[in-house]
Design a protein around this motif. Structure first.
Motif, short mmCIF file in Angstrom:
data_model
loop_
_atom_site.label_atom_id
_atom_site.label_comp_id
_atom_site.label_asym_id
_atom_site.label_seq_id
_atom_site.Cartn_x
_atom_site.Cartn_y
_atom_site.Cartn_z
N LYS A 197 -9.85 -31.79 23.59
CA LYS A 197 -11.05 -32.49 24.07
C LYS A 197 -11.01 -33.95 23.61
N GLN A 232 -9.47 -32.68 18.95
CA GLN A 232 -10.16 -33.78 19.61
C GLN A 232 -9.33 -35.05 19.48
N VAL A 289 -18.34 -35.52 24.80
CA VAL A 289 -17.11 -34.81 24.46
C VAL A 289 -16.80 -33.84 25.59
N VAL A 290 -15.64 -34.04 26.21
CA VAL A 290 -15.28 -33.26 27.40
C VAL A 290 -13.85 -32.74 27.26
N PRO A 291 -13.49 -31.69 28.02
CA PRO A 291 -12.09 -31.23 28.02
C PRO A 291 -11.17 -32.31 28.58
N ASN A 314 -9.39 -26.75 32.23
CA ASN A 314 -10.38 -26.62 31.16
C ASN A 314 -9.93 -27.26 29.86
N GLY A 315 -8.84 -28.02 29.93
CA GLY A 315 -8.34 -28.68 28.72
C GLY A 315 -7.62 -27.74 27.77
N THR A 356 -9.32 -41.48 26.06
CA THR A 356 -8.90 -40.84 24.82
C THR A 356 -7.48 -41.25 24.48
N THR A 405 -9.96 -26.46 18.07
CA THR A 405 -9.91 -27.47 19.12
C THR A 405 -9.38 -28.78 18.56
N ASP A 434 -7.75 -25.63 22.66
CA ASP A 434 -8.39 -26.58 23.58
C ASP A 434 -8.15 -28.01 23.10
#
Length: 583
Positions: A314, A401, A322-324, A354-355, A383, A399, A312
C-alpha cells in the motif's frame, strides 16, 4: 542565494533542439528586416534563420536505413554560420567488411553449428559521443557483412556470441560447442576473405558436478562462466553453455584472452522432471587463463523447501489516502556466501488489482535471515521505492507501505513569458545520483526505476513525483523539457537538481523559462554528391572538462560523461536538415 532558488541555480541548464522546425500557419518573417539582422539572421521561407548559440559542437550523421552502402559519420567539430547555415555534409561509402565463421582446426563441425550474433563497436572520436555499434547475424558458413565508416586509423572490437544459449539442444547448439570470441582489427576499406575460427582444443576448460545437500547429482541446471574481456568491461558470459543431465556433470570451455578470474554459475531450469524452486550456485576464483577441473557446486545444508509468501503493498495517493498499490514490481532475493562462491535465490512478481503479491521462496535455515525485499511502483506513482530491505520468510507477513515520493512542481514559460502547454516534462536520476551509490546493484536498481513524466496544460504547470533518496544518498535529478512539434521553443534539460534535505513532500521550482530559439539548416549529400533524403543529424554539446567523474564516489571504470544532445533533424525530400537550437 539560498533555498530552492539556490538549488535550481546550481543545476546546469543543457538545451536541446526539436526534431525539426515545426510547420507554422503564420510566417515569422516576410523579409530579413523582420529578423535580427544585427546578429546575422536572414528571412527565408517565412523563418528567421541564424544567430546560433556558441559552440563547440560535435555531430553524428547517419544515412537512412534503405541506404546500407553509406556509412554514418562523426564530426568532431561542426561550425554554424551566423546566417544559420551549416556547410554541406557528405556521407561516404561504407567500408564493407565481409568474413565467415569456421571451427578451429583440427575440429570439424556442421554449418548449422556456426550460427552466431556478431557485434562490432568503436569508441567515439569526441568525448562522451555515442561511438559506433552494429549487430549482424551469421548463419552457418554463408558469411556475414558489416558496413563500417571507412577510416585508415579505425580500430574496431568484434564480439562473436554463438547462438542457442538458453535451452539444451540435440545436436548441441553453437553455444554448447564454442565459447564467445572477442578480437580487435583495423578496417581501412572494403575487405573480404577473413575467417574467424571458433573454439579450439587448447582453450581452458572448467568441469565439475552439481549436487544437492545430500550429495545427489542434479539434472536441469544451466552452467556458464561469467568473466571480463578487459579490466574496464562489465562481467558477461565468456564460455560455452552446458546443461546437466541425470549425472549432474558439466564441462564448459572458456574464451581466450580473458582478464582475471571467472565465476561459474549454475542456475536451475524449470522442467517436468525438476519442478519447483531451486537455488542458484556460484563458484568463483577460477583463473580465466587455466580453468579448473572437478569442481563441485553443491547445495549447502538448510536450503529448505518452497513456501508461499503473500502480503499487501500500500501507499499514500495524491489525496492523502492509504490505498493498494497495483502493478508494483516486487523482488525477493537471498544470497549466502562461502569461501568458494555463493548460493542464492531470487523471485519476482507484480502486485494484483488489490495490491497483493504472492511469491514462492525457499524457507530453509540457510536463507532464513538473508532475504531482501525490493519494490518499485509503476511509473508516475506518488509512492516511492523500497530497496534491499530485510524480509523474514516466517509469517505472518505484514502489509508493506511504500514511502512517499517528493513532488517536483513548476511552471514552464516561453521566452516571451507566456505559459507553455504540451511540454513533456521528465525527471530522471542524474549521473551524480547514480554514481554516488556504493554498489553496482544499487546503481542498476536506481537506473531502472521508470522515469516520472507528465505534459503541461494551458497553464504550463507540471508535477512529477521522484524518490528523495536511496540508501542515504540524497537525490539529484535531471529535468528534461520537450516541447511539442508545434511549439516554437527548443528542448531544455536542467542537470543536477538537488532535492532539499527536508521532510517536505513538495519542492516548488522557480519559474522555468525556455530560451529563445535559433533555427539552423544544412544540406546532406550521399557519396556521389546527390542530396540525400532521410539522413539524420544529431548535434552534441561536449562536456570537455568531464569533471563529474572526479566528483562522485563510484564512477564506472571507464568513466565518460555523455555528450549532451542539443539538436536533431532528419533531411526532407530535398536533402535539407532543419534544427531548432537554444540560444
Amino acid at each position: 542565494m539560498t533555498g530552492i532558488r539556490a538549488m535550481l541555480a546550481a543545476a546546469v541548464p543543457i538545451l536541446g533542439g526539436c526534431l525539426s522546425v515545426p510547420d507554422r500557419e503564420v510566417p515569422m518573417c516576410s523579409t530579413s528586416s523582420d529578423c535580427d539582422q544585427l546578429n546575422g539572421e536572414v528571412c527565408d521561407e517565412g523563418i528567421c534563420w541564424g544567430n546560433p548559440p556558441a559552440g563547440p559542437f560535435s555531430a553524428v550523421v547517419s544515412p537512412p536505413s534503405e541506404r546500407p552502402t553509406l556509412a554514418s559519420r562523426e564530426l568532431t567539430e561542426i561550425g554554424i554560420y551566423q546566417d544559420g547555415w551549416i556547410d554541406d555534409i557528405q556521407l561516404e561509402r561504407a567500408a564493407l567488411y565481409t568474413a565467415r565463421l569456421a571451427c578451429a582446426a583440427p575440429l570439424t563441425c556442421e554449418a548449422s553449428s556456426l550460427d552466431a550474433k556478431i557485434t562490432i563497436t568503436r569508441p567515439s572520436s569526441f568525448p562522451g559521443g555515442p561511438g559506433f555499434r552494429s549487430v549482424v547475424s551469421a548463419e552457418g558458413t554463408d558469411g556475414f557483412q558489416i558496413a563500417v565508416p571507412a577510416s585508415a586509423d579505425a580500430t574496431y572490437t568484434i564480439t562473436i556470441v554463438p547462438d542457442g544459449r538458453d535451452q539444451p539442444a540435440n545436436p548441441p547448439s553453437p553455444a554448447q560447442l564454442f565459447p564467445p570470441l572477442r578480437t580487435t582489427l583495423s578496417i581501412a576499406g572494403t575487405t573480404a576473405g577473413r575467417t574467424f575460427e571458433l573454439g579450439g582444443i587448447n582453450l581452458p576448460t572448467v568441469s565439475g558436478i552439481v549436487k544437492n545437500e545430500a550429495g545427489q547429482p542434479l539434472a536441469n541446471y544451466r552452467v556458464v562462466a561469467l568473466g571480463r574481456w578487459d579490466a574496464t568491461s562489465a562481467p558477461s558470459e565468456v564460455s560455452t553453455v552446458d546443461f546437466t543431465g541425470t549425472d549432474g556433470k558439466f564441462s564448459i570451455q572458456l574464451a581466450s584472452a580473458l582478464s582475471g578470474n571467472v565465476e561459474v554459475v549454475a542456475s536451475s531450469m524449470a522442467s517436468t522432471t525438476s519442478p519447483g524452486l531451486r537455488p542458484t550456485l556460484r563458484f568463483g576464483g577460477i583463473s580465466g587463463s587455466t580453468g579448473m577441473a572437478s569442481i563441485t557446486l553443491a547445495w549447502p545444508q538448510g536450503v529448505g523447501s518452497e513456501r508461499v509468501v503473500a502480503f499487501d503493498v500500500k501507499g499514500v495517493d495524491g489525496s492523502g489516502e492509504v490505498v493498494p498499490v497495483r502493478g508494483a514490481s516486487v523482488r525477493l532475493s537471498a544470497r549466502v556466501t562461502s569461501p568458494t562462491g555463493a548460493t542464492s535465490v531470487e523471485v519476482e512478481g507484480t502486485t494484483d488489482e488489490n495490491g497483493r503479491i504472492t511469491l514462492g521462496v525457499l524457507d530453509g535455515t540457510l536463507f532464513a535471515a538473508a532475504y531482501r525485499l525490493s519494490i518499485v511502483p509503476p511509473a508516475n506513482a506518488t509512492t516511492g521505492v523500497i530497496f534491499d530491505e530485510p524480509f523474514m520468510v516466517v509469517g505472518p507477513y505484514p502489509t508493506r507501505q511504500l514511502p512517499n515520493r517528493v513532488a517536483l512542481r513548476g511552471v514552464v514559460y516561453s521566452h516571451d513569458g507566456e505559459p507553455l502547454k504540451d511540454i513533456a516534462v521528465t525527471a530522471r536520476p542524474s549521473l551524480k545520483f547514480v554514481w554516488s551509490l556504493d554498489t553496482t546493484a544499487a546503481q542498476a536498481f536506481l537506473a531502472a526505476i521508470p522515469a516520472a513524466t507528465t505534459v503541461t496544460p494551458n497553464t504550463g504547470e507540471f508535477v512529477v513525483w521522484v524518490d528523495p533518496n536511496l540508501i542515504d544518498i540524497w537525490g539529484h535529478y535531471d529535468l528534461v523539457l520537450e516541447p511539442s512539434p508545434q511549439s516554437h521553443a527548443p528542448n531544455m534539460t536542467l542537470l543536477g537538481i538537488e532535492l532539499p534535505r527536508t521532510s517536505s513532500t513538495t519542492v516548488t521550482l522557480p519559474p522555468i523559462e525556455l530560451p529563445d530559439a535559433a533555427f539552423v539548416r544544412a544540406n546532406v549529400r550521399d557519396a556521389d554528391g546527390a542530396l540525400l533524403e532521410g539522413a539524420e543529424l544529431k548535434l552534441y554539446r561536449i562536456d570537455e572538462a568531464q569533471t563529474l567523474c572526479t566528483l562522485v564516489k563510484n564512477p564506472p571504470a571507464s568513466c565518460s560523461v555523455p555528450a549532451t544532445l542539443v539538436g536533431r533533424g532528419i533531411a526532407d525530400a530535398d536533402g535539407r536538415l532543419q534544427l531548432t537550437l537554444p540560444r
